[in-house]
Design a protein around this motif. Structure first.
Motif, PDB file in Angstrom:
ATOM      1  N   MET A 119       0.832  -1.194   0.000  1.00 51.59           N
ATOM      2  CA  MET A 119       0.000   0.000   0.000  1.00 51.59           C
ATOM      3  C   MET A 119       0.868   1.245   0.000  1.00 51.59           C
ATOM      4  O   MET A 119       1.809   1.364   0.787  1.00 51.59           O
ATOM      5  CB  MET A 119      -0.942   0.023   1.207  1.00 51.59           C
ATOM      6  CG  MET A 119      -2.040  -1.022   1.164  1.00 51.59           C
ATOM      7  SD  MET A 119      -3.133  -0.900   2.607  1.00 51.59           S
ATOM      8  CE  MET A 119      -3.868   0.729   2.354  1.00 51.59           C
ATOM      9  N   SER A 120       0.567   2.191  -0.896  1.00 52.20           N
ATOM     10  CA  SER A 120       1.288   3.450  -0.939  1.00 52.20           C
ATOM     11  C   SER A 120       0.726   4.409   0.104  1.00 52.20           C
ATOM     12  O   SER A 120      -0.276   4.128   0.756  1.00 52.20           O
ATOM     13  CB  SER A 120       1.178   4.062  -2.337  1.00 52.20           C
ATOM     14  OG  SER A 120      -0.170   4.425  -2.606  1.00 52.20           O
ATOM     15  N   PHE A 121       1.383   5.562   0.218  1.00 49.50           N
ATOM     16  CA  PHE A 121       0.925   6.571   1.166  1.00 49.50           C
ATOM     17  C   PHE A 121      -0.482   7.057   0.814  1.00 49.50           C
ATOM     18  O   PHE A 121      -1.322   7.237   1.693  1.00 49.50           O
ATOM     19  CB  PHE A 121       1.912   7.743   1.169  1.00 49.50           C
ATOM     20  CG  PHE A 121       1.496   8.876   2.058  1.00 49.50           C
ATOM     21  CD1 PHE A 121       1.578   8.757   3.438  1.00 49.50           C
ATOM     22  CD2 PHE A 121       1.007  10.062   1.517  1.00 49.50           C
ATOM     23  CE1 PHE A 121       1.188   9.796   4.270  1.00 49.50           C
ATOM     24  CE2 PHE A 121       0.613  11.108   2.341  1.00 49.50           C
ATOM     25  CZ  PHE A 121       0.717  10.975   3.718  1.00 49.50           C
ATOM     26  N   LEU A 122      -0.738   7.238  -0.478  1.00 48.08           N
ATOM     27  CA  LEU A 122      -2.069   7.666  -0.910  1.00 48.08           C
ATOM     28  C   LEU A 122      -3.117   6.598  -0.622  1.00 48.08           C
ATOM     29  O   LEU A 122      -4.267   6.915  -0.303  1.00 48.08           O
ATOM     30  CB  LEU A 122      -2.056   8.007  -2.400  1.00 48.08           C
ATOM     31  CG  LEU A 122      -1.243   9.245  -2.793  1.00 48.08           C
ATOM     32  CD1 LEU A 122      -1.296   9.464  -4.304  1.00 48.08           C
ATOM     33  CD2 LEU A 122      -1.755  10.482  -2.058  1.00 48.08           C
ATOM     34  N   ASP A 123      -2.720   5.320  -0.729  1.00 46.61           N
ATOM     35  CA  ASP A 123      -3.650   4.234  -0.404  1.00 46.61           C
ATOM     36  C   ASP A 123      -4.025   4.279   1.076  1.00 46.61           C
ATOM     37  O   ASP A 123      -5.178   4.042   1.442  1.00 46.61           O
ATOM     38  CB  ASP A 123      -3.031   2.880  -0.747  1.00 46.61           C
ATOM     39  CG  ASP A 123      -2.897   2.676  -2.246  1.00 46.61           C
ATOM     40  OD1 ASP A 123      -3.704   3.258  -2.992  1.00 46.61           O
ATOM     41  OD2 ASP A 123      -1.980   1.948  -2.660  1.00 46.61           O
ATOM     42  N   HIS A 124      -3.042   4.592   1.916  1.00 49.85           N
ATOM     43  CA  HIS A 124      -3.324   4.697   3.347  1.00 49.85           C
ATOM     44  C   HIS A 124      -4.261   5.870   3.633  1.00 49.85           C
ATOM     45  O   HIS A 124      -5.159   5.767   4.473  1.00 49.85           O
ATOM     46  CB  HIS A 124      -2.018   4.881   4.128  1.00 49.85           C
ATOM     47  CG  HIS A 124      -1.244   3.610   4.298  1.00 49.85           C
ATOM     48  ND1 HIS A 124      -1.705   2.548   5.048  1.00 49.85           N
ATOM     49  CD2 HIS A 124      -0.040   3.231   3.822  1.00 49.85           C
ATOM     50  CE1 HIS A 124      -0.823   1.566   5.022  1.00 49.85           C
ATOM     51  NE2 HIS A 124       0.199   1.954   4.292  1.00 49.85           N
ATOM     52  N   LEU A 125      -4.058   6.986   2.937  1.00 48.04           N
ATOM     53  CA  LEU A 125      -4.944   8.127   3.109  1.00 48.04           C
ATOM     54  C   LEU A 125      -6.367   7.790   2.665  1.00 48.04           C
ATOM     55  O   LEU A 125      -7.344   8.195   3.298  1.00 48.04           O
ATOM     56  CB  LEU A 125      -4.421   9.327   2.323  1.00 48.04           C
ATOM     57  CG  LEU A 125      -3.168  10.017   2.871  1.00 48.04           C
ATOM     58  CD1 LEU A 125      -2.791  11.195   1.979  1.00 48.04           C
ATOM     59  CD2 LEU A 125      -3.386  10.484   4.304  1.00 48.04           C
ATOM     60  N   LEU A 145      -7.889   5.643   5.304  1.00 49.83           N
ATOM     61  CA  LEU A 145      -8.264   6.477   6.450  1.00 49.83           C
ATOM     62  C   LEU A 145      -9.544   7.244   6.156  1.00 49.83           C
ATOM     63  O   LEU A 145     -10.427   7.356   7.019  1.00 49.83           O
ATOM     64  CB  LEU A 145      -7.127   7.443   6.769  1.00 49.83           C
ATOM     65  CG  LEU A 145      -7.404   8.471   7.885  1.00 49.83           C
ATOM     66  CD1 LEU A 145      -7.687   7.760   9.203  1.00 49.83           C
ATOM     67  CD2 LEU A 145      -6.232   9.431   8.030  1.00 49.83           C
ATOM     68  N   ARG A 146      -9.661   7.768   4.938  1.00 51.25           N
ATOM     69  CA  ARG A 146     -10.852   8.538   4.573  1.00 51.25           C
ATOM     70  C   ARG A 146     -12.108   7.694   4.679  1.00 51.25           C
ATOM     71  O   ARG A 146     -13.123   8.119   5.248  1.00 51.25           O
ATOM     72  CB  ARG A 146     -10.712   9.087   3.151  1.00 51.25           C
ATOM     73  CG  ARG A 146     -11.864   9.987   2.719  1.00 51.25           C
ATOM     74  CD  ARG A 146     -11.565  10.603   1.365  1.00 51.25           C
ATOM     75  NE  ARG A 146     -11.719   9.636   0.301  1.00 51.25           N
ATOM     76  CZ  ARG A 146     -12.862   9.441  -0.374  1.00 51.25           C
ATOM     77  NH1 ARG A 146     -13.939  10.145  -0.063  1.00 51.25           N
ATOM     78  NH2 ARG A 146     -12.925   8.564  -1.342  1.00 51.25           N
ATOM     79  N   TRP A 147     -12.056   6.466   4.153  1.00 49.97           N
ATOM     80  CA  TRP A 147     -13.244   5.613   4.183  1.00 49.97           C
ATOM     81  C   TRP A 147     -13.565   5.149   5.590  1.00 49.97           C
ATOM     82  O   TRP A 147     -14.742   5.015   5.948  1.00 49.97           O
ATOM     83  CB  TRP A 147     -13.068   4.420   3.256  1.00 49.97           C
ATOM     84  CG  TRP A 147     -13.348   4.769   1.828  1.00 49.97           C
ATOM     85  CD1 TRP A 147     -12.451   4.912   0.808  1.00 49.97           C
ATOM     86  CD2 TRP A 147     -14.641   5.053   1.272  1.00 49.97           C
ATOM     87  NE1 TRP A 147     -13.099   5.265  -0.348  1.00 49.97           N
ATOM     88  CE2 TRP A 147     -14.437   5.358  -0.107  1.00 49.97           C
ATOM     89  CE3 TRP A 147     -15.926   5.091   1.788  1.00 49.97           C
ATOM     90  CZ2 TRP A 147     -15.493   5.679  -0.950  1.00 49.97           C
ATOM     91  CZ3 TRP A 147     -16.982   5.410   0.956  1.00 49.97           C
ATOM     92  CH2 TRP A 147     -16.757   5.705  -0.395  1.00 49.97           C
ATOM     93  N   LYS A 161     -17.112   5.907   7.438  1.00 51.78           N
ATOM     94  CA  LYS A 161     -17.909   4.857   8.064  1.00 51.78           C
ATOM     95  C   LYS A 161     -18.110   5.130   9.557  1.00 51.78           C
ATOM     96  O   LYS A 161     -19.183   4.840  10.103  1.00 51.78           O
ATOM     97  CB  LYS A 161     -17.238   3.497   7.857  1.00 51.78           C
ATOM     98  CG  LYS A 161     -17.220   3.042   6.400  1.00 51.78           C
ATOM     99  CD  LYS A 161     -16.453   1.739   6.230  1.00 51.78           C
ATOM    100  CE  LYS A 161     -16.415   1.312   4.765  1.00 51.78           C
ATOM    101  NZ  LYS A 161     -15.624   0.070   4.560  1.00 51.78           N
ATOM    102  N   SER A 162     -17.099   5.697  10.199  1.00 49.49           N
ATOM    103  CA  SER A 162     -17.228   6.027  11.618  1.00 49.49           C
ATOM    104  C   SER A 162     -18.264   7.127  11.830  1.00 49.49           C
ATOM    105  O   SER A 162     -19.089   7.052  12.752  1.00 49.49           O
ATOM    106  CB  SER A 162     -15.870   6.471  12.182  1.00 49.49           C
ATOM    107  OG  SER A 162     -14.920   5.430  12.091  1.00 49.49           O
ATOM    108  N   TYR A 207     -13.460  -0.878  16.149  1.00 50.88           N
ATOM    109  CA  TYR A 207     -13.140  -1.771  15.035  1.00 50.88           C
ATOM    110  C   TYR A 207     -12.305  -1.048  13.980  1.00 50.88           C
ATOM    111  O   TYR A 207     -11.258  -1.555  13.554  1.00 50.88           O
ATOM    112  CB  TYR A 207     -14.428  -2.308  14.411  1.00 50.88           C
ATOM    113  CG  TYR A 207     -14.216  -3.054  13.114  1.00 50.88           C
ATOM    114  CD1 TYR A 207     -13.812  -4.386  13.118  1.00 50.88           C
ATOM    115  CD2 TYR A 207     -14.411  -2.416  11.894  1.00 50.88           C
ATOM    116  CE1 TYR A 207     -13.604  -5.063  11.927  1.00 50.88           C
ATOM    117  CE2 TYR A 207     -14.203  -3.085  10.696  1.00 50.88           C
ATOM    118  CZ  TYR A 207     -13.800  -4.417  10.716  1.00 50.88           C
ATOM    119  OH  TYR A 207     -13.591  -5.075   9.531  1.00 50.88           O
ATOM    120  N   HIS A 208     -12.747   0.124  13.556  1.00 51.72           N
ATOM    121  CA  HIS A 208     -12.029   0.833  12.494  1.00 51.72           C
ATOM    122  C   HIS A 208     -10.673   1.352  12.976  1.00 51.72           C
ATOM    123  O   HIS A 208      -9.697   1.357  12.203  1.00 51.72           O
ATOM    124  CB  HIS A 208     -12.881   1.994  11.964  1.00 51.72           C
ATOM    125  CG  HIS A 208     -14.026   1.544  11.117  1.00 51.72           C
ATOM    126  ND1 HIS A 208     -13.850   0.892   9.909  1.00 51.72           N
ATOM    127  CD2 HIS A 208     -15.365   1.634  11.289  1.00 51.72           C
ATOM    128  CE1 HIS A 208     -15.024   0.619   9.369  1.00 51.72           C
ATOM    129  NE2 HIS A 208     -15.960   1.050  10.198  1.00 51.72           N
TER     130      HIS A 208
END
Length: 250
Positions: free
Chosen positions: A9-15, A18-20, A24-25, A88-89
């Motif tokens: 996972m790239s840095f953008l994938d992690h962002l 996190l966004r999703w 959901k939260s 969970y998240h």
């Protein structure tokens, strides 16, 4: 030590992840708020109950007073109801590198987190709040009546309830941070004295300014800290076992 993040996972994938998870939260909080609003009158009755046998009167001093109280309690209730989803998240985001054996502790962790928060709320409601209200109403003078603004009263109640509930999450945080290698039992034992000072400061911030309330809050937190050392030992043990097991080695 568990690695933070997936290797592919790239840095953008992690962002993006996190966004999703944040979306959901927030959705879970909104759903929890809707559920809370259905029982808002019963919740207000429960929160007002500790004043029934005391010499005080609650007053609405602003036109929008009860409106703000109901919507504030609705949002707070939404957060409390959604604690399992939030846990969970948070767990899935900060510990994505956990092995399958460690993932089986996810459901017990969520359950324990929710029960710990409720335990803190129950402790505050039945121990801290009655004593605090009794103490402050007993400080009356002459014919001066104890007429409290209902907005300030609910601010007082929610601050103590939420603060105590969050502080009772200490063992849960110890498990999560120990699972990702940030906490160890020797580290926690070494800084026990520092932790006691921090606990006293946090207890003083949560409780009213009297020494007995401070003691009533600090004592269970000290017990929880000792319990957290055991939780950290358990988390580090299962992590080290998974790292050395044959099916996890290359």
């Amino acid at each position: 030590m568990v690695e933070l993040g997936h290797g592919d996972m790239s840095f953008l994938d992690h962002l993006e992840e996190l966004r999703w998870r944040l979306i959901k939260s927030v959705v879970s909080i909104l759903i929890g708020s809707g559920i809370t609003f259905l029982f808002i009158d019963e919740i207000i009755e429960i929160l007002v109950f500790p004043t029934k046998n005391l010499d005080l009167q609650l007053q609405v001093l602003r036109v929008q007073g009860m409106f703000l109280i109901k919507w504030g309690l609705t949002i707070i209730g939404g957060v409390i109801v959604s604690i399992p989803v939030l846990t969970y998240h948070f767990w899935k985001f900060v510990t994505p590198g956990l092995h399958g054996n460690e993932q089986r502790y996810l459901f017990p962790l969520i359950l324990f987190s929710f029960l710990s928060f409720l335990t803190g709320i129950v402790f505050a409601y039945f121990v801290l709040i009655p004593f605090s209200l009794s103490f402050f109403t007993s400080m009356g003078y002459g014919d001066v009546q104890n007429n409290f603004s209902i907005n300030y009263y609910f601010s007082f109640m929610t601050w103590i309830l939420l603060g105590t509930g969050l502080l009772f999450q200490l063992p849960v945080l110890a498990f999560i941070f120990s699972s990702i290698g940030l906490l160890t039992p020797p580290f926690m034992r070494h800084y026990r004295r520092h932790a006691i000072v921090v606990i006293l400061i946090l207890a003083a911030m949560i409780t009213p300014p009297d020494p007995i309330s401070l003691f009533l809050m600090a004592l269970p937190l000290l017990v929880l800290y000792e319990l957290s050392i055991g939780v950290s030992w358990f988390a580090n043990r299962i992590t080290s076992q998974d790292e050395t097991s044959p099916d996890q080695t290359n």
